[in-house]
Design a protein around this motif. Structure first.
Motif, short mmCIF file in Angstrom:
data_model
loop_
_atom_site.label_atom_id
_atom_site.label_comp_id
_atom_site.label_asym_id
_atom_site.label_seq_id
_atom_site.Cartn_x
_atom_site.Cartn_y
_atom_site.Cartn_z
N ASP A 20 0.85 -1.18 -0.04
CA ASP A 20 -0.14 -0.07 -0.02
C ASP A 20 0.87 1.21 0.17
O ASP A 20 1.94 1.25 0.90
CB ASP A 20 -1.01 0.02 1.42
CG ASP A 20 -2.02 -0.62 1.15
OD1 ASP A 20 -2.58 -1.12 0.03
OD2 ASP A 20 -2.55 -1.33 2.18
N CYS A 21 0.44 2.19 -0.84
CA CYS A 21 1.39 3.56 -0.79
C CYS A 21 2.60 3.40 -1.22
O CYS A 21 3.31 4.31 -1.01
CB CYS A 21 1.00 4.41 0.37
SG CYS A 21 -0.98 4.48 0.76
N LEU A 22 3.05 2.22 -1.51
CA LEU A 22 4.44 2.09 -2.04
C LEU A 22 5.29 2.12 -1.00
O LEU A 22 6.53 2.86 -0.98
CB LEU A 22 5.12 2.62 -3.24
CG LEU A 22 3.98 2.49 -4.51
CD1 LEU A 22 5.11 3.37 -5.57
CD2 LEU A 22 4.11 1.05 -5.04
N ILE A 23 5.05 1.93 0.26
CA ILE A 23 5.76 2.03 1.74
C ILE A 23 6.63 0.84 1.64
O ILE A 23 6.28 -0.30 1.40
CB ILE A 23 4.80 1.82 2.83
CG1 ILE A 23 4.08 3.07 3.00
CG2 ILE A 23 5.85 1.77 3.98
CD1 ILE A 23 2.94 3.05 3.84
N SER A 24 7.99 1.41 1.49
CA SER A 24 9.20 0.40 1.40
C SER A 24 9.57 -0.08 2.62
O SER A 24 10.14 -1.21 2.83
CB SER A 24 10.37 1.29 0.86
OG SER A 24 9.98 1.61 -0.63
N ASN A 25 9.63 0.57 3.81
CA ASN A 25 10.06 0.26 5.19
C ASN A 25 9.13 0.11 6.02
O ASN A 25 8.49 1.07 6.63
CB ASN A 25 10.89 1.62 5.89
CG ASN A 25 11.64 1.21 6.97
OD1 ASN A 25 11.29 0.02 7.51
ND2 ASN A 25 12.52 1.87 7.50
N PRO A 26 8.31 -1.12 6.25
CA PRO A 26 7.33 -1.01 7.18
C PRO A 26 7.43 -1.03 8.62
O PRO A 26 6.41 -0.94 9.21
CB PRO A 26 6.64 -2.65 6.43
CG PRO A 26 7.84 -3.07 6.01
CD PRO A 26 8.76 -2.10 5.36
#
Length: 163
Positions: A20-26
């Protein structure tokens, strides 16, 4: 219609497995990825279209309805590369001509291609407006590597079209 393309890529139900939202660092508690860019693009597009065209007959359907069928997945190419392999280096997914554009853009924004980290990792690490401005300036600078790459691709397409 960039606002529609961005809306498509940030929604996990349409991005074919990207986060989601191109979140790279969850692991980061607050990280909105590129959702802010999507909201900003969606809010300014009516104004941009209004100045050049009648808004009544030119404005596209709201991007949140996800009903557009033309969508560039280029914005999430680093994340897609990682989901298919063990690297964020997206060149293994790109055509030869696209690589000739991808590499100069990364040089221009001064974000080198990294096997362990995508272009966008944490929200506070970069300002996308600065990157957009740098790329836009390079598109008209005949001495820039991006301008030359695009010119070569355009010439190649013109040659193929006339065959």
């Amino acid at each position: 219609m960039p606002e529609v393309q961005i809306a498509q890529i940030v929604a996990s139900e349409f991005s074919n497995g990207l986060p989601d939202c191109l979140i790279s660092n969850p692991q980061r508690e607050v990280n909105m990825g590129v959702k802010g860019l999507q909201l900003c693009a969606n809010s300014i597009m009516p104004y941009l279209l209004f100045f050049g065209n009648s808004i009544a007959d030119r404005y596209s359907t709201h991007a949140e309805q996800y009903n557009q069928n033309i969508n560039s997945m280029g914005h999430g190419v680093d994340l897609r590369s990682k989901s298919l392999g063990n690297t964020y280096d997206a060149r293994n997914l790109l055509s030869t001509n696209t690589i000739k554009t991808y590499e100069p853009i990364r040089e221009i924004i001064k974000v080198p291609i990294n096997h362990d980290k995508p272009y966008i990792w944490n929200d506070n690490e970069q300002a996308l407006d600065e990157y957009i401005s740098l790329v836009a300036d390079s598109l008209t600078d005949e001495n820039s590597s991006l301008f030359k790459a695009i010119q070569m691709t355009a010439n190649h397409l013109l040659i193929d079209r006339h065959k």
